[in-house]
Design a protein around this motif. Sequence first.
Motif, PDB file in Angstrom:
ATOM      1  N   ARG A   1      22.978  -6.300  -1.218  1.00 39.27           N
ATOM      2  CA  ARG A   1      23.333  -5.146  -0.383  1.00 39.27           C
ATOM      3  C   ARG A   1      22.046  -4.448   0.060  1.00 39.27           C
TER       4      ARG A   1
ATOM      5  N   TYR B   1      18.916 -12.721   2.594  1.00 31.46           N
ATOM      6  CA  TYR B   1      19.602 -12.580   1.312  1.00 31.46           C
ATOM      7  C   TYR B   1      20.981 -11.948   1.532  1.00 31.46           C
ATOM      8  N   PRO B   2      21.917 -12.699   2.066  1.00 30.27           N
ATOM      9  CA  PRO B   2      23.228 -12.116   2.427  1.00 30.27           C
ATOM     10  C   PRO B   2      24.018 -11.588   1.234  1.00 30.27           C
ATOM     11  N   SER B   3      23.701 -12.038   0.024  1.00 32.09           N
ATOM     12  CA  SER B   3      24.449 -11.564  -1.152  1.00 32.09           C
ATOM     13  C   SER B   3      23.911 -10.240  -1.684  1.00 32.09           C
TER      14      SER B   3
ATOM     15  N   ASP C   1      18.543  -8.607   5.198  1.00 28.76           N
ATOM     16  CA  ASP C   1      19.992  -8.794   5.321  1.00 28.76           C
ATOM     17  C   ASP C   1      20.317 -10.234   5.708  1.00 28.76           C
ATOM     18  N   LYS C   2      19.497 -10.818   6.585  1.00 29.32           N
ATOM     19  CA  LYS C   2      19.722 -12.196   7.026  1.00 29.32           C
ATOM     20  C   LYS C   2      19.340 -13.202   5.941  1.00 29.32           C
TER      21      LYS C   2
ATOM     22  N   GLN D   1      18.318 -15.644  11.795  1.00 24.49           N
ATOM     23  CA  GLN D   1      18.691 -15.994  10.429  1.00 24.49           C
ATOM     24  C   GLN D   1      18.288 -17.419  10.072  1.00 24.49           C
TER      25      GLN D   1
ATOM     26  N   ASP E   1      23.903  -5.535  13.862  1.00 25.37           N
ATOM     27  CA  ASP E   1      24.563  -5.873  12.604  1.00 25.37           C
ATOM     28  C   ASP E   1      24.266  -4.869  11.490  1.00 25.37           C
TER      29      ASP E   1
END
Length: 267
Positions: A107, A103-105, A100-101, A47, A127
């Motif tokens: 879905r 752009y954590p906001s 996912d790493k 990340q 994860d």
Amino acid sequence: MGILNRLFYKNRKFYDDDFDWDNYTADSYERRVKGDIETKHHANAGQDELSYDTVTGKVTVRSGSLHANHLLILEAIGQLQPDSVHEVGCGGGDHVAHADKLYPSIRVTGSDRGASQLDLAKRRHPDLEGKLGLQDITMPFSSQWPQAELVYSQAVLMHIHTAVSHLVGLSNMTRMASKYVLLMENYQCHNFIGDIQALWNGGHIPWESLNIHRFNGSTGARAILLSKQKLDMPVVMSDEEIRDGLVPSQRRLKRSDEDSSRGIFGY
């Protein structure tokens, strides 16, 4: 077709494609990732190694690099900023994991038609548990499939040549997407632009409007971007445009014409 030609075809048919999905195991996929990708690029970056610049629209890797196609997908997500993203044919899950790493906001979800591929993805990326599911994009549309603002594929539809299956897949992707469809494919394997236009004219794309753009990655990769809204990006009107600069493969182009000719659109 003679006996020798039949035997030769049986040995070669899955290379021309469709993929021999039954034999495309997690083991062979993992060897391909390690041999073809990880010797040159990151396939599972941490990340803290990835960053997105909102000014330039570029994704950078702190050390090493990502494959140009992989980088384009992440840059498209960053520039479009959808609230949700779904990958059709996620394989080992690397694209989903990186999104996912980075752009954590947002879905993110992914799917594959191979259960062994999903098992590999979960081993490589624990994860992602709960974010991956079994899906065959060439099946009749299912209300159980994830919906997302952006739906994309990376080297998936290019392998599908049975009957009109790739046309079904294209239509299904637009039904899953509320804003965008991104196609990161080999553009000589199908007449993607012509097929999309025929699907649209035949009523097989359930959007109120359709804009076909070329999305350019920062390192030279190109993708087809379908959007409900017109974007400040190059408009693509033909397959010749998206193939511009590519070395032509007459075998692939002949087969893409054969695939397109099987479609009967509209009523």
